[in-house]
Design a protein around this motif. Structure first.
Motif, PDB file in Angstrom:
ATOM      1  N   LEU A 179       0.811  -1.269   0.054  1.00  0.00           N
ATOM      2  CA  LEU A 179      -0.127   0.227  -0.113  1.00  0.00           C
ATOM      3  C   LEU A 179       0.781   1.242  -0.009  1.00  0.00           C
ATOM      4  CD1 LEU A 179      -2.795  -0.975   2.557  1.00  0.00           C
ATOM      5  CD2 LEU A 179      -3.057  -0.898  -0.100  1.00  0.00           C
ATOM      6  N   GLY A 180       2.030   1.377   0.650  1.00  0.00           N
ATOM      7  CA  GLY A 180       2.840   2.403   0.825  1.00  0.00           C
ATOM      8  C   GLY A 180       3.408   2.692  -0.613  1.00  0.00           C
ATOM      9  N   MET A 181       3.758   1.874  -1.398  1.00  0.00           N
ATOM     10  CA  MET A 181       4.266   1.915  -2.733  1.00  0.00           C
ATOM     11  C   MET A 181       3.230   2.545  -3.677  1.00  0.00           C
ATOM     12  SD  MET A 181       6.689  -1.192  -3.929  1.00  0.00           S
ATOM     13  CE  MET A 181       5.957  -2.743  -3.223  1.00  0.00           C
ATOM     14  N   VAL A 182       2.068   1.728  -3.337  1.00  0.00           N
ATOM     15  CA  VAL A 182       0.841   2.155  -4.298  1.00  0.00           C
ATOM     16  C   VAL A 182       0.579   3.570  -3.995  1.00  0.00           C
ATOM     17  CG1 VAL A 182      -1.646   1.751  -4.934  1.00  0.00           C
ATOM     18  CG2 VAL A 182       0.010  -0.112  -4.820  1.00  0.00           C
ATOM     19  N   LEU A 183       0.105   3.859  -2.944  1.00  0.00           N
ATOM     20  CA  LEU A 183      -0.284   5.453  -2.675  1.00  0.00           C
ATOM     21  C   LEU A 183       1.096   6.547  -2.903  1.00  0.00           C
ATOM     22  CD1 LEU A 183      -1.550   4.607   1.015  1.00  0.00           C
ATOM     23  CD2 LEU A 183      -2.799   5.500  -1.158  1.00  0.00           C
ATOM     24  N   GLY A 184       2.264   6.124  -2.998  1.00  0.00           N
ATOM     25  CA  GLY A 184       3.425   6.753  -3.513  1.00  0.00           C
ATOM     26  C   GLY A 184       3.247   7.064  -4.888  1.00  0.00           C
ATOM     27  N   LEU A 185       3.026   6.197  -5.659  1.00  0.00           N
ATOM     28  CA  LEU A 185       2.737   6.329  -6.950  1.00  0.00           C
ATOM     29  C   LEU A 185       1.508   7.068  -7.362  1.00  0.00           C
ATOM     30  CD1 LEU A 185       4.212   2.689  -7.909  1.00  0.00           C
ATOM     31  CD2 LEU A 185       5.220   5.098  -8.596  1.00  0.00           C
ATOM     32  N   VAL A 186       0.494   6.861  -6.566  1.00  0.00           N
ATOM     33  CA  VAL A 186      -0.717   7.536  -6.788  1.00  0.00           C
ATOM     34  C   VAL A 186      -0.535   8.937  -6.560  1.00  0.00           C
ATOM     35  CG1 VAL A 186      -3.236   8.058  -5.778  1.00  0.00           C
ATOM     36  CG2 VAL A 186      -2.384   5.782  -6.119  1.00  0.00           C
ATOM     37  N   PHE A 187       0.219   9.300  -5.323  1.00  0.00           N
ATOM     38  CA  PHE A 187       0.407  10.676  -5.124  1.00  0.00           C
ATOM     39  C   PHE A 187       1.262  11.524  -6.238  1.00  0.00           C
ATOM     40  CE2 PHE A 187       3.601  13.657  -3.661  1.00  0.00           C
ATOM     41  CZ  PHE A 187       2.929  14.588  -3.012  1.00  0.00           C
ATOM     42  N   THR A 188       2.373  10.579  -6.848  1.00  0.00           N
ATOM     43  CA  THR A 188       3.198  10.966  -8.054  1.00  0.00           C
ATOM     44  C   THR A 188       2.228  11.361  -9.077  1.00  0.00           C
ATOM     45  OG1 THR A 188       5.021   9.755  -6.940  1.00  0.00           O
ATOM     46  CG2 THR A 188       5.434  10.500  -9.280  1.00  0.00           C
ATOM     47  N   THR A 189       1.497  10.467  -9.305  1.00  0.00           N
ATOM     48  CA  THR A 189       0.661  10.458 -10.651  1.00  0.00           C
ATOM     49  C   THR A 189      -0.177  11.650 -10.687  1.00  0.00           C
ATOM     50  OG1 THR A 189       0.476   8.120 -11.093  1.00  0.00           O
ATOM     51  CG2 THR A 189      -0.780   9.214 -12.229  1.00  0.00           C
ATOM     52  N   PHE A 190      -0.849  11.908  -9.509  1.00  0.00           N
ATOM     53  CA  PHE A 190      -1.775  13.142  -9.240  1.00  0.00           C
ATOM     54  C   PHE A 190      -0.843  14.339  -9.425  1.00  0.00           C
ATOM     55  CE2 PHE A 190      -4.183  16.195  -6.748  1.00  0.00           C
ATOM     56  CZ  PHE A 190      -5.233  15.894  -7.153  1.00  0.00           C
ATOM     57  N   ILE A 191       0.214  14.415  -8.823  1.00  0.00           N
ATOM     58  CA  ILE A 191       0.817  15.685  -8.821  1.00  0.00           C
ATOM     59  C   ILE A 191       1.333  15.917 -10.201  1.00  0.00           C
ATOM     60  CG2 ILE A 191       2.785  17.250  -8.081  1.00  0.00           C
ATOM     61  CD1 ILE A 191       0.553  16.998  -6.098  1.00  0.00           C
ATOM     62  N   MET A 192       1.915  14.953 -10.707  1.00  0.00           N
ATOM     63  CA  MET A 192       2.516  14.962 -12.172  1.00  0.00           C
ATOM     64  C   MET A 192       1.394  15.454 -13.356  1.00  0.00           C
ATOM     65  SD  MET A 192       5.169  12.027 -12.452  1.00  0.00           S
ATOM     66  CE  MET A 192       5.203  11.973 -14.146  1.00  0.00           C
ATOM     67  N   THR A 193       0.360  15.205 -13.050  1.00  0.00           N
ATOM     68  CA  THR A 193      -1.035  15.406 -13.962  1.00  0.00           C
ATOM     69  C   THR A 193      -1.593  16.786 -13.609  1.00  0.00           C
ATOM     70  OG1 THR A 193      -0.967  12.982 -14.179  1.00  0.00           O
ATOM     71  CG2 THR A 193      -2.602  14.327 -15.262  1.00  0.00           C
ATOM     72  N   GLN A 194      -1.636  16.800 -12.412  1.00  0.00           N
ATOM     73  CA  GLN A 194      -2.593  18.050 -11.941  1.00  0.00           C
ATOM     74  C   GLN A 194      -1.909  19.230 -12.202  1.00  0.00           C
ATOM     75  OE1 GLN A 194      -2.309  19.722  -8.892  1.00  0.00           O
ATOM     76  NE2 GLN A 194      -3.842  21.265  -8.924  1.00  0.00           N
ATOM     77  N   GLN A 195      -0.842  19.608 -11.906  1.00  0.00           N
ATOM     78  CA  GLN A 195       0.105  20.956 -11.946  1.00  0.00           C
ATOM     79  C   GLN A 195      -0.013  21.139 -13.492  1.00  0.00           C
ATOM     80  OE1 GLN A 195       1.031  22.875  -9.553  1.00  0.00           O
ATOM     81  NE2 GLN A 195      -0.212  21.464  -8.359  1.00  0.00           N
ATOM     82  N   PRO A 196       0.628  20.209 -14.427  1.00  0.00           N
ATOM     83  CA  PRO A 196       0.498  20.559 -15.717  1.00  0.00           C
ATOM     84  C   PRO A 196      -0.767  20.951 -16.178  1.00  0.00           C
ATOM     85  CG  PRO A 196       2.000  18.706 -15.432  1.00  0.00           C
ATOM     86  CD  PRO A 196       1.265  18.812 -13.958  1.00  0.00           C
ATOM     87  N   ALA A 197      -1.673  20.128 -15.839  1.00  0.00           N
ATOM     88  CA  ALA A 197      -3.295  20.159 -16.169  1.00  0.00           C
ATOM     89  C   ALA A 197      -3.649  21.948 -15.994  1.00  0.00           C
ATOM     90  CB  ALA A 197      -4.147  19.417 -15.725  1.00  0.00           C
ATOM     91  N   MET A 198      -3.495  22.260 -14.558  1.00  0.00           N
ATOM     92  CA  MET A 198      -3.803  23.686 -14.424  1.00  0.00           C
ATOM     93  C   MET A 198      -2.772  24.510 -15.381  1.00  0.00           C
ATOM     94  SD  MET A 198      -5.824  23.750 -11.745  1.00  0.00           S
ATOM     95  CE  MET A 198      -5.339  24.904 -10.841  1.00  0.00           C
TER      96      MET A 198
END
Length: 402
Positions: A34-53
């Motif tokens: 779960l730690g690995m998956v949550l870390g990758l979820v966070f990374t995906t979210f930030i990597m996509t959300q900031q450029p999308a904005m």
């Protein structure tokens, strides 16, 4: 007699079985998994959300240019640097441009700001766009209610949907109820002149979040304080079969004005905004920091997971598993965790866009998802690469030592 392909087939089956064992090892330690998956979820979210904005803000910065898609060429004062850097021209400029060889048609367009007096007496800033009285070229791309031709009615204006539903909405008589949206037939006031809403449009929202109002060019001049020059741009369409580049050269030569294609004007605005708006730099830095922090969390967790399972890899190595097989197992673990984390992250960012998209700049695209996917794959490769070194150097005999 067995065929030559039989050993190869058995080796493939063994590798598939070992990959299944690797995935069971991964999901067996639920905490680290779960730690690995949550870390990758966070990374995906930030990597996509900031450029999308970022891309959402960029698109809004030149949305007015994109909405006027019929024109091939934009003619303006030579000192204009971006869409809102308007240097007014004389109305006679339109006739001069129409006389240039290769010009199919040329129409005026006004873009400025004005204060709108609402029915309750409050004032609201807005963007005012004046379209050519005859052709109405440059109008909103989507009309939600009413018709573009209704602008020719007395005092007619078309209001953007975000303004009609929010900034221009009337307060409800009951405080507990939501405001009443502006509707066709309602009256607003600009520069002490009456304006009747004849339509609601879907136009690109400005970065300032102010509503957009469309009307005819002649009427727009009466809705703003009187000035000697009011023409903002001239929209030009090249004659059929005439090269746009040649028409641009002719306009520049015979009028002394700047002439650029729609794409070039968008690029001018884009680079000006990027270079002069600190917020765009912050979005880029946030994406990089998010990639680094999320990657460190996921990578460190995966590395620790591999270290704790070294004894199992050692046993497999002692039983005859090759380094290639063990490396395949580690890579499979990293990619499975990455795929799950990326999928959850994309789902989260899509939900996020549905919630804030209508009110805030947010632009998702397949290319953005592709870039973020490549980023996650890169993280998985780096994390698995660091873990592989330990496995390759592992002495199988060491796991049996007391």
């Amino acid at each position: 007699m067995p065929t030559a392909a039989a050993p190869s087939s058995r080796a493939t089956e063994r590798r598939k079985a070992m990959v299944l064992v690797a995935i069971k090892m991964l999901t067996g330690d639920r905490g680290k998994y779960l730690g690995m998956v949550l870390g990758l979820v966070f990374t995906t979210f930030i990597m996509t959300q900031q450029p999308a904005m970022f891309f959402g803000l960029v698109k809004r910065s030149y949305g007015f240019v994109s909405d006027a898609a019929l024109a091939d060429i934009w003619v303006m004062d030579p000192m204009v640097r971006y869409i809102d850097d308007i240097k007014p021209l004389s109305d006679t400029t339109v006739a001069r441009v129409r006389g240039v060889e290769g010009v199919g048609w040329a129409v005026p367009i006004y873009k400025g700001t004005t204060r709108v007096r609402l029915a309750d007496g409050n004032f609201q800033n807005s963007v005012l766009i004046g379209l050519d009285d005859t052709t109405l070229i440059g109008g909103p791309p989507i009309i939600l209610s009413g018709k573009l031709a209704d602008l020719r009615r007395a005092d007619g204006v078309i209001v953007s949907a975000d303004g009609a539903n929010n900034r221009f909405a009337r307060p409800s008589p009951r405080s507990s109820e939501p405001p009443i949206p502006l509707m066709i037939g309602d009256v607003i006031e600009m520069n002490e002149r009456r304006a009747v809403v004849v339509g609601i449009s879907e136009a690109t929202t400005t970065n300032m979040g102010v509503p957009t109002i469309y009307t005819t060019y002649s009427r727009a001049k009466s809705y703003v304080p009187s000035e000697r020059k009011t023409l903002s741009f001239v929209l030009v369409k090249a004659k059929a079969g005439t090269e746009v580049g040649l028409v641009i050269s002719n306009i520049r030569h015979w009028t002394g004005l700047a002439a650029v294609t729609r794409e070039q004007f968008e690029q001018m605005t884009l680079w000006y905004v990027i270079q002069n708006t600190p917020a765009f730099t912050l979005f880029g830095l946030s994406a990089i920091i998010g990639f680094g922090v999320g990657g460190l969390i996921a990578g460190q967790t995966f590395y620790n997971f591999t270290l704790e399972n070294l004894r199992y890899f050692g046993v497999m190595k002692a039983m005859g598993a090759t380094n290639r097989t063990l490396l395949t197992m580690i890579m499979a673990q990293a990619l499975v965790a990455g795929a799950i984390g990326y999928g959850l992250g994309v789902g989260l960012i899509s939900l996020f866009s549905l919630v804030i998209g209508p009110r805030f700049p947010f632009e998702l695209s397949w290319s953005l998802f592709l870039v973020s996917a490549c980023g996650i794959v890169l993280l998985c490769v780096i994390a698995s690469g660091l873990s592989m070194r330990k496995v390759i150097r592992l002495d199988p005999a060491s796991v049996f030592k007391t």
